[in-house]
Enzyme design. Structure first.
Site, PDB file in Angstrom:
ATOM      1  N   HIS A   1     -11.312  10.226  -9.584  1.00 44.43           N
ATOM      2  CA  HIS A   1     -10.161   9.911 -10.401  1.00 44.43           C
ATOM      3  C   HIS A   1      -9.428  11.016 -10.431  1.00 44.43           C
ATOM      4  O   HIS A   1      -8.574  11.740 -11.005  1.00 44.43           O
ATOM      5  CB  HIS A   1     -11.062  10.110 -11.671  1.00 44.43           C
ATOM      6  CG  HIS A   1     -11.969   8.574 -12.850  1.00 44.43           C
ATOM      7  ND1 HIS A   1     -12.521   8.925 -12.272  1.00 44.43           N
ATOM      8  CD2 HIS A   1     -11.051   7.408 -13.700  1.00 44.43           C
ATOM      9  CE1 HIS A   1     -13.357   7.403 -12.700  1.00 44.43           C
ATOM     10  NE2 HIS A   1     -12.503   6.870 -13.294  1.00 44.43           N
TER      11      HIS A   1
ATOM     12  N   CYS B   1       1.037  -1.081  -0.072  1.00 43.32           N
ATOM     13  CA  CYS B   1       0.077   0.282  -0.109  1.00 43.32           C
ATOM     14  C   CYS B   1       0.910   1.247   0.045  1.00 43.32           C
ATOM     15  O   CYS B   1       0.232   2.645   0.135  1.00 43.32           O
ATOM     16  CB  CYS B   1      -1.025  -0.128   1.294  1.00 43.32           C
ATOM     17  SG  CYS B   1      -1.797  -1.280   0.846  1.00 43.32           S
TER      18      CYS B   1
ATOM     19  N   GLU C   1     -12.864  -0.068   0.731  1.00 45.39           N
ATOM     20  CA  GLU C   1     -11.277   0.251  -0.553  1.00 45.39           C
ATOM     21  C   GLU C   1     -11.656  -0.832  -1.210  1.00 45.39           C
ATOM     22  O   GLU C   1     -11.258  -0.876  -2.445  1.00 45.39           O
ATOM     23  CB  GLU C   1     -10.202   0.339   0.036  1.00 45.39           C
ATOM     24  CG  GLU C   1      -9.714   1.381   0.787  1.00 45.39           C
ATOM     25  CD  GLU C   1      -8.538   1.174   1.088  1.00 45.39           C
ATOM     26  OE1 GLU C   1      -7.853   2.334   1.507  1.00 45.39           O
ATOM     27  OE2 GLU C   1      -8.369   0.627   1.889  1.00 45.39           O
TER      28      GLU C   1
END
Length: 119
Positions: A67, A23, A107
């Site tokens: 985005h 991550c 997530e």
């Protein structure tokens, strides 16, 4: 209680994690945000709240997070920090903020963080 879900796609990296942690690298998620509202009594229409009162959340997510690289809008953008930030945004901006119970951010379909402020 009622809840409404919204989705957006974004990337991030968690720079404070040790070298080699996956991550720490740039990666993306298809986030799901759930706004939970609660009321002691239903309104005259039989609602906790009209779901359309949550439309500003959709617009905020699209304008601020969709985005994008979340590191550009939030320091160390963990699910937990994003849930807290979105809760506070809802508290300050929603016409039904007084009914806000919690904000959840996922997530993945299997993980989520929830933020609430108990009195």
């Amino acid at each position: 209680m009622i809840a409404k879900r919204f989705a957006f796609s974004a990337s991030h990296r968690l720079d404070l994690l040790p070298e080699g942690h996956p991550c720490r690298r740039d990666h993306g998620h298809n986030y799901v945000v759930e706004i939970q509202l609660t009321a002691q009594e239903l309104d005259p229409y039989g609602f906790v709240a009209d779901f359309s009162e949550l439309t500003p959340v959709r617009d905020h997510l699209a304008d601020t997070y969709d985005h994008r690289c979340l590191n550009d809008v939030l320091e160390q953008p963990t699910c937990e920090r994003l849930a807290r930030r979105l809760y506070r945004w809802c508290s300050d901006n929603l016409p039904v903020a007084h009914l806000l119970r919690a904000v959840r951010v996922s997530e993945t379909p299997f993980t989520w963080a929830e933020y609430r402020e108990e009195p």
